[in-house]
Design a protein around this motif. Structure first.
Motif, PDB file in Angstrom:
ATOM      1  N   ILE A  70      40.077  29.529  46.586  1.00  0.00           N
ATOM      2  CA  ILE A  70      39.494  30.056  45.338  1.00  0.00           C
ATOM      3  C   ILE A  70      39.544  31.580  45.322  1.00  0.00           C
ATOM      4  CG2 ILE A  70      37.367  30.281  43.996  1.00  0.00           C
ATOM      5  CD1 ILE A  70      36.659  27.421  44.910  1.00  0.00           C
ATOM      6  N   ILE A  71      39.125  32.184  46.453  1.00  0.00           N
ATOM      7  CA  ILE A  71      39.141  33.648  46.529  1.00  0.00           C
ATOM      8  C   ILE A  71      40.576  34.175  46.397  1.00  0.00           C
ATOM      9  CG2 ILE A  71      38.734  35.627  48.051  1.00  0.00           C
ATOM     10  CD1 ILE A  71      36.371  34.087  49.218  1.00  0.00           C
ATOM     11  N   GLY A  72      41.506  33.526  47.100  1.00  0.00           N
ATOM     12  CA  GLY A  72      42.900  33.956  47.028  1.00  0.00           C
ATOM     13  C   GLY A  72      43.471  33.848  45.633  1.00  0.00           C
ATOM     14  N   THR A  73      43.145  32.763  44.935  1.00  0.00           N
ATOM     15  CA  THR A  73      43.639  32.578  43.569  1.00  0.00           C
ATOM     16  C   THR A  73      43.075  33.636  42.634  1.00  0.00           C
ATOM     17  OG1 THR A  73      43.825  30.180  43.925  1.00  0.00           O
ATOM     18  CG2 THR A  73      43.794  30.959  41.641  1.00  0.00           C
ATOM     19  N   ARG A  74      41.787  33.903  42.768  1.00  0.00           N
ATOM     20  CA  ARG A  74      41.165  34.920  41.904  1.00  0.00           C
ATOM     21  C   ARG A  74      41.761  36.300  42.156  1.00  0.00           C
ATOM     22  NH1 ARG A  74      36.553  33.975  39.142  1.00  0.00           N
ATOM     23  NH2 ARG A  74      35.857  36.123  39.435  1.00  0.00           N
ATOM     24  N   LEU A  75      41.978  36.629  43.427  1.00  0.00           N
ATOM     25  CA  LEU A  75      42.568  37.929  43.752  1.00  0.00           C
ATOM     26  C   LEU A  75      43.991  38.034  43.208  1.00  0.00           C
ATOM     27  CD1 LEU A  75      41.401  38.595  47.431  1.00  0.00           C
ATOM     28  CD2 LEU A  75      40.780  39.889  45.393  1.00  0.00           C
ATOM     29  N   ARG A  77      45.268  36.622  40.671  1.00  0.00           N
ATOM     30  CA  ARG A  77      45.266  36.760  39.207  1.00  0.00           C
ATOM     31  C   ARG A  77      44.787  38.147  38.778  1.00  0.00           C
ATOM     32  NH1 ARG A  77      46.047  32.159  36.375  1.00  0.00           N
ATOM     33  NH2 ARG A  77      45.974  30.170  37.498  1.00  0.00           N
ATOM     34  N   ARG A  78      43.916  38.747  39.565  1.00  0.00           N
ATOM     35  CA  ARG A  78      43.317  40.035  39.177  1.00  0.00           C
ATOM     36  C   ARG A  78      44.137  41.237  39.625  1.00  0.00           C
ATOM     37  NH1 ARG A  78      37.273  40.116  41.171  1.00  0.00           N
ATOM     38  NH2 ARG A  78      37.531  42.245  40.421  1.00  0.00           N
ATOM     39  N   VAL A  79      44.831  41.101  40.745  1.00  0.00           N
ATOM     40  CA  VAL A  79      45.543  42.244  41.310  1.00  0.00           C
ATOM     41  C   VAL A  79      46.800  42.544  40.506  1.00  0.00           C
ATOM     42  CG1 VAL A  79      46.820  43.057  43.319  1.00  0.00           C
ATOM     43  CG2 VAL A  79      44.650  41.878  43.627  1.00  0.00           C
ATOM     44  N   GLU A  80      46.924  43.790  40.062  1.00  0.00           N
ATOM     45  CA  GLU A  80      48.109  44.222  39.339  1.00  0.00           C
ATOM     46  C   GLU A  80      49.231  44.536  40.337  1.00  0.00           C
ATOM     47  OE1 GLU A  80      48.378  44.247  36.149  1.00  0.00           O
ATOM     48  OE2 GLU A  80      46.286  43.971  35.537  1.00  0.00           O
ATOM     49  N   MET A  81      50.452  44.594  39.836  1.00  0.00           N
ATOM     50  CA  MET A  81      51.568  44.938  40.702  1.00  0.00           C
ATOM     51  C   MET A  81      51.385  46.312  41.326  1.00  0.00           C
ATOM     52  SD  MET A  81      53.687  42.610  41.277  1.00  0.00           S
ATOM     53  CE  MET A  81      54.746  43.749  42.158  1.00  0.00           C
ATOM     54  N   THR A  82      50.691  47.199  40.626  1.00  0.00           N
ATOM     55  CA  THR A  82      50.442  48.530  41.168  1.00  0.00           C
ATOM     56  C   THR A  82      49.560  48.482  42.402  1.00  0.00           C
ATOM     57  OG1 THR A  82      48.568  48.755  39.653  1.00  0.00           O
ATOM     58  CG2 THR A  82      50.667  49.651  38.937  1.00  0.00           C
TER      59      THR A  82
END
Length: 480
Positions: A70-75, A77-82
């Motif tokens: 769950i944590i990995g999926t949320r990260l 989705r939230r983390v931009e390519m930058t």
């Protein structure tokens, strides 16, 4: 519970998938498929390891896997390519810390086995790992101790080094190289003390030696990466990737896990090769880089004459409309501004007007190897116009317009002209040879690495100040 035969077969299958994944990542067109190979390989590895022989504690393991997923999926989705470089550094730190904890636990289990043997040989309430150790000969247990030492040392260095790298990449820690008084001597002293503690431990000293060994390795990782400047961060990222792989491999030997050994060795060797490639691309000595710039350039940097001349969107558009050939050089500033889509729109418009447009990619552009290639692929820029430095560097002299978007060190002529520059000797994109150069930049600062760039003061250079995405968006309507 799965049999050992199934687990061994799964380990071979997962290893093959990981190799295919690494091989496919070398090509942009195959990269998506390669990522899926890695995903499937990891899913196979986790499933068959979790349900293999001698594994228990599912009441704790399964909730932890679910929470982690769950944590990995949320990260993700939230983390931009930058933010990918700092995310990679953070993930390396997890691997390093896990190696330290596993090594500590392995030694505690080893001590329990030895205590049981010294008492009456009766073993009660032992874990599956301790039961495995109970069948090992004394020399095999000695080899286990060597694995524990390596796991702790490499893992601890990886953990704190990755944390510092994360801070520098995220802008939370100053990107300039900084060391405590004593510099390299402190690192050397800590390394010698670590070796002495390892010898004490192998000769029967208590668990305290492993705690002190970890503390010293934590310091070495912190101090080593703090002493490396921003210009060398791409090498640092790949180097820490290698460290995390070797830490995983060491723990694989400790746990007698073939898949962890193979995976760790793949990551460790590929990271080491990539670090070497990065150093070669930057004309850096690999040992000097990992020692925090030991033996770097001496003397004052050359004085820069002239001034930075600004230009507005209409001026850049006019030059582009008159140009026949255009080269775009992307850098981390493009990633920060998330300007890749605007760049792609500009490319389509210029090509529709019959102009030759190409991209020049330096091997260490951005803060992660391959960073620019991924961003351009995300923006659907055609693969065939994205060229590496060696393929395009001789073409700048015959190019009408070069647009530099958020790059600094990779287009810095001081690398060739100033022997005292921190990046002296580093191969760079010779953009200053073009007829006109426009540099899209937020302001007059020196950028992440803190190195002044004479390119910005040259007669054929103009500064296109502002946020890259906003500047290019304003430029688009003016381009015919």
């Amino acid at each position: 519970m799965l049999s050992q035969g199934f687990v061994s077969a799964a380990a071979i299958a997962a290893s093959v998938l990981f190799i295919l994944s690494l091989g496919g990542l070398s090509n942009q067109e195959k990269a998506k498929r390669a990522v899926w190979y890695g995903i499937i390989g990891m899913a196979v590895a986790v499933f068959f390891t979790a349900f293999g022989p001698g594994i228990g504690g599912y009441w704790l393991m399964i909730p932890m896997i679910i929470i982690g997923a769950i944590i990995g999926t949320r990260l993700a989705r939230r983390v931009e390519m930058t933010e990918m470089p700092q995310l990679v550094a953070a993930l390396h730190s997890f691997v390093g810390l896990a190696a330290v904890f596993v090594a500590w636990s392995a030694d505690l289990e080893r001590r329990r086995v030895l205590a049981a043997r010294a008492a009456d040989g009766v073993m009660q309430d032992f874990s599956a790992f301790a039961a495995l150790l109970a069948h090992k000969a004394p020399d095999e247990l000695m080899f286990l101790q060597v694995e524990v030492v390596l796991g702790i040392f490499i893992g601890a260095v990886t953990f704190t080094g990755s944390v510092v790298a994360f801070g520098k990449l995220a802008g939370k820690v100053d990107g300039k190289p900084r060391q405590l008084p004593g510099g390299h001597l402190l690192n050397a002293a800590a390394a010698v003390l670590s070796l002495l503690l390892a010898i004490f431990y192998l000769n029967g000293a208590g668990f305290w030696t492993l705690l002190l060994l970890a503390a010293l390795a934590f310091f070495i990782g912190y101090h080593l990466i703090m002493g490396i400047g921003g210009a060398d961060m791409p090498v640092v990222v790949s180097m820490l990737n290698s460290y995390s792989g070797w830490a995983a491999a060491a723990i694989g030997f400790t746990l007698s896990n073939d898949l962890l050994i193979v995976t760790g060795a793949l990551v460790g060797s590929s990271g080491a090769i990539l670090s070497y490639i990065m150093c070669k691309a930057m004309n850096r000595n690999f040992v000097n880089v990992i020692l925090g710039g030991f033996g770097g350039s001496q003397g004052p940097a050359a004085e820069i004459e002239g001034e930075q001349v600004a230009i507005d969107a209409s001026g850049v558009a006019s030059a582009l409309n008159d140009a026949d050939s255009v080269i775009i050089v992307p850098g981390y500033g493009m990633a920060v501004a998330q300007a890749q889509t605007a760049v792609s729109d500009l490319v389509r418009k210029l090509r529709a007007a019959g102009k030759e447009v190409r991209f020049a990619i330096h091997p260490v552009a951005g803060r992660l190897p391959g960073h620019m290639n991924v961003l351009l692929a995300e923006a659907k820029v055609p693969y065939d116009i994205v060229l590496e430095m060696d393929e395009i560097n001789d073409d700048f002299a015959s190019t009408d317009v070069v647009i530099v978007i958020g790059s600094n060190d990779i287009v810095n002529p001081a690398a060739q002209e100033d022997p005292n520059s921190p990046i002296a000797g580093m191969p760079v994109l010779k953009v200053w040879e073009a007829k006109q150069v426009f540099i899209s930049k937020r302001g007059q600062g020196t950028g992440y690495s803190g190195i002044e760039n004479p390119l910005f003061y040259k007669d054929n250079s103009r500064m296109f100040y502002g946020d890259a995405r906003e500047s290019l968006t304003a430029l688009l309507p003016m381009v015919d």
